[in-house]
Design an enzyme around this catalytic site. Structure first.
Site, PDB file in Angstrom:
ATOM      1  N   ARG A 225       0.815  -1.304   0.033  1.00 61.90           N
ATOM      2  CA  ARG A 225       0.020   0.049  -0.035  1.00 61.90           C
ATOM      3  C   ARG A 225       0.879   1.243  -0.015  1.00 61.90           C
ATOM      4  O   ARG A 225       2.128   1.219   0.304  1.00 61.90           O
ATOM      5  CB  ARG A 225      -0.922  -0.063   1.215  1.00 61.90           C
ATOM      6  CG  ARG A 225      -2.030  -0.982   1.206  1.00 61.90           C
ATOM      7  CD  ARG A 225      -2.961  -1.202   2.371  1.00 61.90           C
ATOM      8  NE  ARG A 225      -3.870  -1.926   2.333  1.00 61.90           N
ATOM      9  CZ  ARG A 225      -4.933  -2.293   3.252  1.00 61.90           C
ATOM     10  NH1 ARG A 225      -4.554  -1.995   4.447  1.00 61.90           N
ATOM     11  NH2 ARG A 225      -5.931  -3.110   2.866  1.00 61.90           N
ATOM     12  N   HIS A 226       0.003   2.335  -0.276  1.00 64.05           N
ATOM     13  CA  HIS A 226       0.919   3.634  -0.166  1.00 64.05           C
ATOM     14  C   HIS A 226       1.413   3.863   1.192  1.00 64.05           C
ATOM     15  O   HIS A 226       0.778   3.634   2.213  1.00 64.05           O
ATOM     16  CB  HIS A 226      -0.143   4.577  -0.446  1.00 64.05           C
ATOM     17  CG  HIS A 226       0.580   5.978  -0.537  1.00 64.05           C
ATOM     18  ND1 HIS A 226       0.651   7.017   0.374  1.00 64.05           N
ATOM     19  CD2 HIS A 226       1.207   6.556  -1.632  1.00 64.05           C
ATOM     20  CE1 HIS A 226       1.277   8.160   0.024  1.00 64.05           C
ATOM     21  NE2 HIS A 226       1.622   7.975  -1.287  1.00 64.05           N
ATOM     22  N   SER A 227       2.767   4.447   1.044  1.00 65.85           N
ATOM     23  CA  SER A 227       3.481   4.444   2.192  1.00 65.85           C
ATOM     24  C   SER A 227       2.893   5.489   3.246  1.00 65.85           C
ATOM     25  O   SER A 227       3.146   5.368   4.597  1.00 65.85           O
ATOM     26  CB  SER A 227       5.076   4.876   2.161  1.00 65.85           C
ATOM     27  OG  SER A 227       5.752   3.832   1.330  1.00 65.85           O
ATOM     28  N   GLY A 228       2.374   6.350   2.796  1.00 67.58           N
ATOM     29  CA  GLY A 228       1.525   7.471   3.600  1.00 67.58           C
ATOM     30  C   GLY A 228       0.244   7.048   3.846  1.00 67.58           C
ATOM     31  O   GLY A 228      -0.696   7.755   4.534  1.00 67.58           O
ATOM     32  N   LEU A 229      -0.298   5.740   3.204  1.00 67.32           N
ATOM     33  CA  LEU A 229      -1.830   5.456   3.425  1.00 67.32           C
ATOM     34  C   LEU A 229      -2.775   6.364   3.217  1.00 67.32           C
ATOM     35  O   LEU A 229      -3.784   6.621   3.715  1.00 67.32           O
ATOM     36  CB  LEU A 229      -1.983   5.133   4.852  1.00 67.32           C
ATOM     37  CG  LEU A 229      -1.132   3.747   5.533  1.00 67.32           C
ATOM     38  CD1 LEU A 229      -1.711   3.343   6.852  1.00 67.32           C
ATOM     39  CD2 LEU A 229      -1.409   2.530   4.599  1.00 67.32           C
TER      40      LEU A 229
END
Length: 396
Positions: A225-229
């Site tokens: 998933r995107h590292s920054g969620l």
């Protein structure tokens, strides 16, 4: 048109990945790179006993001349200073302090040639409390937070697969050299420059840092998933024959995605209407998308989603990448018959210069010391008998 670094002479004292990639880019940009190794060869060349271990050396040392020089001997150091007097750039990635202990620090080198650009790569820099820590790609990934932020939240942290710290530092070192050469054109003087692997890696943490500052001190590992969620869908989803990576950067991408997958009920669901809404219900959204992607092959999904302007890509094997028709057509990858290592695929420079055919004529990496006699004859006017005497004395 000539290449940007045509006529630039580089003394390359580098080893493994970090420095050699910087000098590889210089060579591919037209510079004359003279790789200077200890008589036994640099560390990466010595790895050839392991299966496939020769390939990285061949990959990073194409288009370089190679000579041996024992810098632990007084005569070897004197020869290096004579070569430096005629060179434009000297690049090294020894541990901090090694060049000074050899009597080849910046003051000495600039005494021999004030126009010399002296470029140094290291793990943590020439100053600071970490200066003398042993630094390899794995250890720098650990120190820089890469490993802690990679993997799944319910599993141990893992390193990034590629040697990202080494190569990011090599790219930054190349850029610093280019900048220093540009400055020298204005001032007439060279300068010393350095790049730390840890400092080169830090900006890659941007998304994870956003999550860190927004949610607390502990970074949550987010898997694919995107590292920054902060984006959803953003993941690797199952296909009938593997996996496909899908990214939706905005609400329009979301609408295109659900239209392409034939699920209007997801488009109509108010809980998924905005990026923020979808991130709040990330598990549900990922499960719904995965349930639909698993019904088709990677190729079918890719064709369909690309046609509908959805950012995506099939998860490909290394063998698929090595044989990628796009990279081969562009000349970024090519098959060669290496004189030492046999048939292999090697990369050229990702930098393209208008007015040229893209890359310099490819010359495979050379055997250890293959150009020693030629370099000493051309640059220092040495006769074959003098070179033989130096060999016998252990200088070469």
């Amino acid at each position: 048109m000539s290449f940007p670094f045509t006529g630039v002479v580089v003394l390359d004292l580098t080893q493994i990945y970090n420095g050699p990639y910087a000098t590889f880019l210089l060579a591919q940009g037209g510079a004359e790179v003279i790789k200077i190794e200890q008589p036994g060869g640099e560390h990466l060349r010595k790895r050839q006993g392991a299966s496939g271990a020769a390939m990285p050396f061949a990959m990073l040392n194409a288009n370089k001349r190679t000579m041996t020089l024992n810098l632990k001997s007084g005569e070897g150091r004197a020869l290096l200073l004579r070569l430096a007097a005629q060179a434009d750039v000297l690049v090294e990635n020894f541990a901090p302090g090694v060049m000074e202990r050899l009597g080849l620090g910046a003051e000495v080198l600039h005494g021999a040639n004030p126009r010399l650009v002296i470029a140094s790569g290291s793990g943590y820099g020439k100053t600071g409390p970490y200066r003398d820590f042993p630094a390899m790609d794995l250890t720098v990934q650990a120190m820089a937070g890469v490993i802690d932020s990679t993997g799944y939240p319910d599993a141990p942290p893992v390193k990034a697969g590629p040697a990202m710290a080494d190569f990011l530092a090599g790219i930054h070192l190349f850029g610093a050299i280019a900048a220093a050469l540009f400055e020298r054109e204005r001032t007439g003087r060279g300068r010393s420059i350095e790049v730390s692997m840890m400092e080169a890696v830090y900006p890659t943490l941007a998304s994870a840092l956003g999550l860190h500052y927004g949610g607390g001190a502990e970074v949550v590992r987010t898997g694919n998933r995107h590292s920054g969620l902060s984006l959803c869908p953003y993941n690797v989803y199952p296909a009938a024959d593997g996996y496909i990576a899908i990214i939706t950067n905005n609400d329009q991408h979301w609408r295109w995605l659900v239209d392409a997958l034939g699920c209007p009920e997801l488009a109509a669901e108010p809980r998924y209407a905005t990026v923020k809404d979808r991130c709040t219900h990330m598990d549900e959204v990922d499960a719904a998308i995965g349930e639909r992607t698993r019904r088709q092959s990677k190729a079918e999904l890719f064709e369909n989603l690309i046609r509908n302007r959805v950012p995506c890509a099939p998860v490909r094997t290394l063998d698929e990448v090595v044989n990628d028709p796009h990279l081969h057509e562009r000349g970024s990858l090519r098959w060669i018959d290496h004189p030492e290592y046999g048939r292999m695929v090697v990369p050229t420079s990702p930098l393209r210069f208008d007015g040229t055919d893209g890359t310099v004529p490819y010359q495979p990496s050379a055997r250890l010391g293959a150009d020693t006699e030629a370099v000493l004859a051309e640059r220092l006017g040495m006769a074959p008998a003098q070179v033989q005497d130096l060999r016998a004395a252990g200088v070469l």
